[in-house]
Design a protein around this motif. Sequence first.
Motif, PDB file in Angstrom:
ATOM      1  N   ALA A  60       0.868  -1.176   0.000  1.00 16.10           N
ATOM      2  CA  ALA A  60       0.000   0.000   0.000  1.00 16.10           C
ATOM      3  C   ALA A  60       0.906   1.228   0.000  1.00 16.10           C
ATOM      4  N   LEU A  61       0.485   2.279  -0.676  1.00 15.34           N
ATOM      5  CA  LEU A  61       1.309   3.473  -0.816  1.00 15.34           C
ATOM      6  C   LEU A  61       0.644   4.648  -0.098  1.00 15.34           C
ATOM      7  N   PHE A  62       1.456   5.383   0.661  1.00 14.46           N
ATOM      8  CA  PHE A  62       0.956   6.495   1.468  1.00 14.46           C
ATOM      9  C   PHE A  62       1.762   7.751   1.181  1.00 14.46           C
ATOM     10  N   MET A  63       1.089   8.889   1.164  1.00 20.06           N
ATOM     11  CA  MET A  63       1.748  10.191   1.103  1.00 20.06           C
ATOM     12  C   MET A  63       1.941  10.668   2.537  1.00 20.06           C
ATOM     13  N   VAL A  64       3.203  10.742   2.960  1.00 14.59           N
ATOM     14  CA  VAL A  64       3.526  11.052   4.350  1.00 14.59           C
ATOM     15  C   VAL A  64       4.313  12.361   4.424  1.00 14.59           C
ATOM     16  N   PRO A  65       3.876  13.340   5.204  1.00 15.49           N
ATOM     17  CA  PRO A  65       4.673  14.563   5.391  1.00 15.49           C
ATOM     18  C   PRO A  65       6.030  14.223   6.009  1.00 15.49           C
ATOM     19  N   THR A  66       7.088  14.850   5.522  1.00 14.77           N
ATOM     20  CA  THR A  66       8.422  14.553   6.047  1.00 14.77           C
ATOM     21  C   THR A  66       8.635  15.122   7.444  1.00 14.77           C
ATOM     22  N   ASP A  67       7.715  15.974   7.897  1.00 14.94           N
ATOM     23  CA  ASP A  67       7.822  16.482   9.269  1.00 14.94           C
ATOM     24  C   ASP A  67       6.800  15.815  10.198  1.00 14.94           C
ATOM     25  N   ALA A  68       6.263  14.670   9.784  1.00 16.00           N
ATOM     26  CA  ALA A  68       5.266  13.985  10.597  1.00 16.00           C
ATOM     27  C   ALA A  68       5.872  13.500  11.914  1.00 16.00           C
ATOM     28  N   PRO A  69       5.160  13.636  13.030  1.00 13.55           N
ATOM     29  CA  PRO A  69       5.656  13.106  14.309  1.00 13.55           C
ATOM     30  C   PRO A  69       5.936  11.602  14.195  1.00 13.55           C
ATOM     31  N   GLY A  70       7.079  11.203  14.742  1.00 10.68           N
ATOM     32  CA  GLY A  70       7.466   9.802  14.690  1.00 10.68           C
ATOM     33  C   GLY A  70       8.360   9.447  13.520  1.00 10.68           C
ATOM     34  N   LEU A  71       8.495  10.357  12.541  1.00 10.60           N
ATOM     35  CA  LEU A  71       9.389  10.119  11.409  1.00 10.60           C
ATOM     36  C   LEU A  71      10.717  10.821  11.660  1.00 10.60           C
ATOM     37  N   THR A  72      11.779  10.044  11.734  1.00 10.79           N
ATOM     38  CA  THR A  72      13.114  10.616  11.931  1.00 10.79           C
ATOM     39  C   THR A  72      14.026  10.149  10.796  1.00 10.79           C
ATOM     40  N   LEU A  73      15.031  10.962  10.491  1.00 14.42           N
ATOM     41  CA  LEU A  73      15.953  10.626   9.412  1.00 14.42           C
ATOM     42  C   LEU A  73      17.386  10.747   9.851  1.00 14.42           C
ATOM     43  N   SER A  74      18.202   9.895   9.255  1.00 20.53           N
ATOM     44  CA  SER A  74      19.636   9.899   9.523  1.00 20.53           C
ATOM     45  C   SER A  74      20.359   9.936   8.183  1.00 20.53           C
ATOM     46  N   LYS A  75      21.181  10.959   7.993  1.00 19.88           N
ATOM     47  CA  LYS A  75      21.889  11.119   6.726  1.00 19.88           C
ATOM     48  C   LYS A  75      22.963  10.047   6.577  1.00 19.88           C
ATOM     49  N   LEU A  76      23.073   9.503   5.366  1.00 23.34           N
ATOM     50  CA  LEU A  76      24.086   8.495   5.069  1.00 23.34           C
ATOM     51  C   LEU A  76      25.271   9.155   4.369  1.00 23.34           C
ATOM     52  N   ASP A  77      26.464   8.808   4.773  1.00 21.80           N
ATOM     53  CA  ASP A  77      27.664   9.308   4.103  1.00 21.80           C
ATOM     54  C   ASP A  77      27.913   8.462   2.854  1.00 21.80           C
ATOM     55  N   MET A  78      27.939   9.128   1.703  1.00 26.25           N
ATOM     56  CA  MET A  78      28.075   8.433   0.426  1.00 26.25           C
ATOM     57  C   MET A  78      29.309   8.931  -0.323  1.00 26.25           C
ATOM     58  N   GLU A  79      29.938   8.046  -1.075  1.00 28.30           N
ATOM     59  CA  GLU A  79      31.078   8.426  -1.914  1.00 28.30           C
ATOM     60  C   GLU A  79      30.584   8.791  -3.316  1.00 28.30           C
ATOM     61  N   ILE A  80      29.600   9.658  -3.357  1.00 26.63           N
ATOM     62  CA  ILE A  80      29.010  10.120  -4.611  1.00 26.63           C
ATOM     63  C   ILE A  80      28.971  11.645  -4.570  1.00 26.63           C
ATOM     64  N   VAL A  81      29.464  12.286  -5.630  1.00 29.67           N
ATOM     65  CA  VAL A  81      29.418  13.743  -5.709  1.00 29.67           C
ATOM     66  C   VAL A  81      28.040  14.130  -6.228  1.00 29.67           C
ATOM     67  N   SER A  82      27.188  14.617  -5.329  1.00 28.94           N
ATOM     68  CA  SER A  82      25.827  14.971  -5.705  1.00 28.94           C
ATOM     69  C   SER A  82      25.244  15.950  -4.695  1.00 28.94           C
ATOM     70  N   PRO A  83      24.478  16.949  -5.157  1.00 29.23           N
ATOM     71  CA  PRO A  83      23.799  17.847  -4.218  1.00 29.23           C
ATOM     72  C   PRO A  83      22.667  17.164  -3.460  1.00 29.23           C
ATOM     73  N   GLU A  84      22.161  16.031  -3.975  1.00 28.74           N
ATOM     74  CA  GLU A  84      21.100  15.310  -3.277  1.00 28.74           C
ATOM     75  C   GLU A  84      21.696  14.330  -2.281  1.00 28.74           C
ATOM     76  N   ASN A  85      21.116  14.290  -1.096  1.00 31.09           N
ATOM     77  CA  ASN A  85      21.608  13.429  -0.029  1.00 31.09           C
ATOM     78  C   ASN A  85      20.771  12.163   0.080  1.00 31.09           C
ATOM     79  N   GLN A  86      21.365  11.148   0.726  1.00 32.96           N
ATOM     80  CA  GLN A  86      20.694   9.879   0.962  1.00 32.96           C
ATOM     81  C   GLN A  86      20.434   9.719   2.461  1.00 32.96           C
ATOM     82  N   PHE A  87      19.299   9.072   2.786  1.00 37.00           N
ATOM     83  CA  PHE A  87      18.899   8.995   4.188  1.00 37.00           C
ATOM     84  C   PHE A  87      18.392   7.606   4.569  1.00 37.00           C
ATOM     85  N   LEU A  88      18.541   7.326   5.850  1.00 35.67           N
ATOM     86  CA  LEU A  88      17.869   6.207   6.507  1.00 35.67           C
ATOM     87  C   LEU A  88      16.687   6.796   7.253  1.00 35.67           C
ATOM     88  N   LEU A  89      15.483   6.238   7.026  1.00 35.45           N
ATOM     89  CA  LEU A  89      14.272   6.746   7.657  1.00 35.45           C
ATOM     90  C   LEU A  89      13.748   5.751   8.687  1.00 35.45           C
TER      91      LEU A  89
END
Length: 386
Positions: A182-211
């Motif tokens: 099932a697919l849900f549209m979830v606000p990224t500031d929803a209570p209970g949703l936390t993110l941790s940035k992943l360090d990547m060896e890729i040159v890119s302005p976009e970051n990767q995260f663990l949610l």
Amino acid sequence: MDFDYTSEQQDLRDAVAKLGKRYGHEYFVRKAKAGEHSDELWDEAARLGYLGVSVPEEFGGGGGGITELAIVCEELAAAGAPLLLLVVSPAIAATIVNRHGTAAQRARWLPGFADGTRKVCFAITEPDAGSNFHKLSTVARRDGDDYVITGRKVYISGVDECSQVVVVARMADERTGKLKPALFMVPTDAPGLTLSKLDMEIVSPENQFLLFFDEVRVPATNLIGEDPEAGLPALFSGLNPERITVAAMACGTARYALERASTYTATRSVWGRPIGSHQGVAHPMAHAHIQVELARLMVAKAAALYDAGRDLEAGVNANMAKYASAEASALAVDTAIQAHGGNGMTTEYGVATLLGATRAGRIAPVSREMILNFVAQHLMGQEKSY
């Protein structure tokens, strides 16, 4: 058979190429190394209507298809300034909403996709499930007028830039009790949703995260389609555009690398001759160029099939386009670096900065091995190997 783009599509390609060149690879690398986002490029592309080319006109978009969006992805990448969020927001999220959202959801969300003010990322990959989305551990349960989501997602692009994330969870079928997507549209500031940035060896302005989703509550109206039965078709309607636009972006990156290499080898003289006059330099570049052009044909075919509503054929060809473009892009960048010699490893010459992204392209969003499994099983009649 017609291998020509329409005049409108060619005009779009020329205009996006012109925009991309005004920003270029130096801008892209500068933003990435400063830990900043390519907001200026995104905002200008949005103002010019390029981000919403595949959104229906009634919601403010261009009324085109994945073919037009793939053109935008390819030409920005060919200028050395790819936008990964073009894949996850307009290609995946907007397509899912457009094809499977309710009338209210389409009216609510699509105008923001059309004008670029709504950035939405996509969360399917999990730490333990790998390529087997049937084993996703993120689950959703109904609780009154809401759904409650619990689980983890990994390698989620651009969460820090997005207002919402389309989350693929599993929910119990009321009739069978089995879990299904099932697919849900979830606000990224929803209570209970936390993110941790992943360090990547890729040159890119976009970051990767663990949610992490810890009892994240969303209203029932945020279930895309508002029908649990819509989950699986909606998921696949987004994955095929993802493969096609990723493939287009890879082709654009390959074109950029080979353009840098051919310019360098035509002007760099050693022993009184341009180094490109030697077959040991010229032939690898020519070989890479041929592979890129073959991949571009596969991308165009997959996009045309998708836009024609031939979903089964589009899925097969989208996988092959993704495979071909990833291999061609990796070859093109490696060849470009080698053609530059030591200069190829410097930031100044703008080719080594592509290494991480092109290597990742052979892994994500679906690995080359899983595509080979798919082709062997479904096109060549071999027994399933996994």
